[in-house]
Scaffold this motif. Structure first.
Motif, PDB file in Angstrom:
ATOM      1  N   LEU A   8       8.722   8.306  -2.240  1.00  0.00           N
ATOM      2  CA  LEU A   8       7.303   8.177  -1.915  1.00  0.00           C
ATOM      3  C   LEU A   8       6.640   7.158  -2.829  1.00  0.00           C
ATOM      4  CD1 LEU A   8       4.723   9.038  -0.424  1.00  0.00           C
ATOM      5  CD2 LEU A   8       4.509  10.904  -2.093  1.00  0.00           C
ATOM      6  N   GLU A   9       6.958   7.227  -4.101  1.00  0.00           N
ATOM      7  CA  GLU A   9       6.424   6.281  -5.088  1.00  0.00           C
ATOM      8  C   GLU A   9       6.744   4.847  -4.671  1.00  0.00           C
ATOM      9  OE1 GLU A   9       6.788   6.968  -9.617  1.00  0.00           O
ATOM     10  OE2 GLU A   9       8.536   5.813  -9.026  1.00  0.00           O
ATOM     11  N   ARG A  10       7.973   4.617  -4.261  1.00  0.00           N
ATOM     12  CA  ARG A  10       8.404   3.282  -3.843  1.00  0.00           C
ATOM     13  C   ARG A  10       7.685   2.860  -2.553  1.00  0.00           C
ATOM     14  NH1 ARG A  10      14.094   3.493  -2.844  1.00  0.00           N
ATOM     15  NH2 ARG A  10      13.769   3.161  -0.648  1.00  0.00           N
ATOM     16  N   LEU A  11       7.594   3.774  -1.567  1.00  0.00           N
ATOM     17  CA  LEU A  11       6.937   3.453  -0.302  1.00  0.00           C
ATOM     18  C   LEU A  11       5.450   3.161  -0.471  1.00  0.00           C
ATOM     19  CD1 LEU A  11       8.681   6.071   2.016  1.00  0.00           C
ATOM     20  CD2 LEU A  11       9.029   3.600   2.000  1.00  0.00           C
ATOM     21  N   LEU A  12       4.835   3.771  -1.481  1.00  0.00           N
ATOM     22  CA  LEU A  12       3.422   3.527  -1.759  1.00  0.00           C
ATOM     23  C   LEU A  12       3.204   2.231  -2.537  1.00  0.00           C
ATOM     24  CD1 LEU A  12       2.304   7.148  -2.745  1.00  0.00           C
ATOM     25  CD2 LEU A  12       1.649   5.882  -0.673  1.00  0.00           C
ATOM     26  N   LEU A  49       0.296  10.866  -6.459  1.00  0.00           N
ATOM     27  CA  LEU A  49       0.846   9.530  -6.225  1.00  0.00           C
ATOM     28  C   LEU A  49       0.030   8.770  -5.187  1.00  0.00           C
ATOM     29  CD1 LEU A  49       4.682  10.311  -6.215  1.00  0.00           C
ATOM     30  CD2 LEU A  49       3.346   9.251  -8.054  1.00  0.00           C
ATOM     31  N   VAL A  50      -0.376   9.448  -4.131  1.00  0.00           N
ATOM     32  CA  VAL A  50      -1.188   8.814  -3.082  1.00  0.00           C
ATOM     33  C   VAL A  50      -2.517   8.328  -3.671  1.00  0.00           C
ATOM     34  CG1 VAL A  50      -2.500   9.273  -0.972  1.00  0.00           C
ATOM     35  CG2 VAL A  50      -0.117  10.006  -1.139  1.00  0.00           C
ATOM     36  N   LYS A  51      -3.144   9.147  -4.502  1.00  0.00           N
ATOM     37  CA  LYS A  51      -4.408   8.747  -5.129  1.00  0.00           C
ATOM     38  C   LYS A  51      -4.200   7.614  -6.120  1.00  0.00           C
ATOM     39  CE  LYS A  51      -6.617  13.153  -4.383  1.00  0.00           C
ATOM     40  NZ  LYS A  51      -7.130  14.389  -4.938  1.00  0.00           N
ATOM     41  N   GLN A  52      -3.091   7.670  -6.836  1.00  0.00           N
ATOM     42  CA  GLN A  52      -2.769   6.618  -7.804  1.00  0.00           C
ATOM     43  C   GLN A  52      -2.593   5.275  -7.091  1.00  0.00           C
ATOM     44  OE1 GLN A  52       0.977   7.164  -9.909  1.00  0.00           O
ATOM     45  NE2 GLN A  52      -0.054   6.775 -11.855  1.00  0.00           N
ATOM     46  N   ALA A  53      -2.042   5.307  -5.881  1.00  0.00           N
ATOM     47  CA  ALA A  53      -1.831   4.092  -5.089  1.00  0.00           C
ATOM     48  C   ALA A  53      -3.097   3.656  -4.360  1.00  0.00           C
ATOM     49  CB  ALA A  53      -0.709   4.317  -4.083  1.00  0.00           C
ATOM     50  N   LYS A  54      -4.171   4.428  -4.522  1.00  0.00           N
ATOM     51  CA  LYS A  54      -5.448   4.158  -3.859  1.00  0.00           C
ATOM     52  C   LYS A  54      -5.284   4.124  -2.338  1.00  0.00           C
ATOM     53  CE  LYS A  54      -7.648   1.768  -7.718  1.00  0.00           C
ATOM     54  NZ  LYS A  54      -6.793   2.114  -8.778  1.00  0.00           N
ATOM     55  N   LYS A  55      -4.520   5.096  -1.828  1.00  0.00           N
ATOM     56  CA  LYS A  55      -4.299   5.221  -0.382  1.00  0.00           C
ATOM     57  C   LYS A  55      -4.715   6.618   0.069  1.00  0.00           C
ATOM     58  CE  LYS A  55      -0.826   1.672  -0.295  1.00  0.00           C
ATOM     59  NZ  LYS A  55       0.411   1.176   0.234  1.00  0.00           N
TER      60      LYS A  55
END
Length: 94
Positions: A8-12, A49-55
């Motif tokens: 997920l980290e990579r995809l984001l 992780l989603v929030k960290q990626a701003k998504k």
């Protein structure tokens, strides 16, 4: 668990470097953070992780969408993780 979170980290598009581990008999994922306590649990870490990626839109825009995303994440943890093999997982996801 931890492997899925790394994916997920990579995809984001987040930079690598997070350290994942597991905790307990059920191998609950844990994210070691540099600036605070570690985060525990697939749902908690995925949302972080989603929030960290701003998504944040991936977590839903309306209250209903947010509830549906939470529902699927919870289903993943409570039902899919309890499967004993790939065939059981396939059946439960159908």
């Amino acid at each position: 668990g931890a492997e899925e979170l790394a994916l997920l980290e990579r995809l984001l598009g987040l930079p690598k470097g997070n350290k994942y581990g597991v905790q307990g008999e059920r191998k609950v994922p844990v994210l070691q953070t540099n600036n605070g306590p570690g985060l525990t649990g697939l749902m908690t870490i995925a949302a972080h992780l989603v929030k960290q990626a701003k998504k944040d839109q991936l977590l839903g825009s309306t209250a209903e969408e947010k509830a549906v995303v939470q529902q699927w994440l919870e289903y993943r943890v409570t039902r899919v993780d309890g499967c004993s093999g790939k065939e059981d997982t396939r059946i439960i996801l159908q």
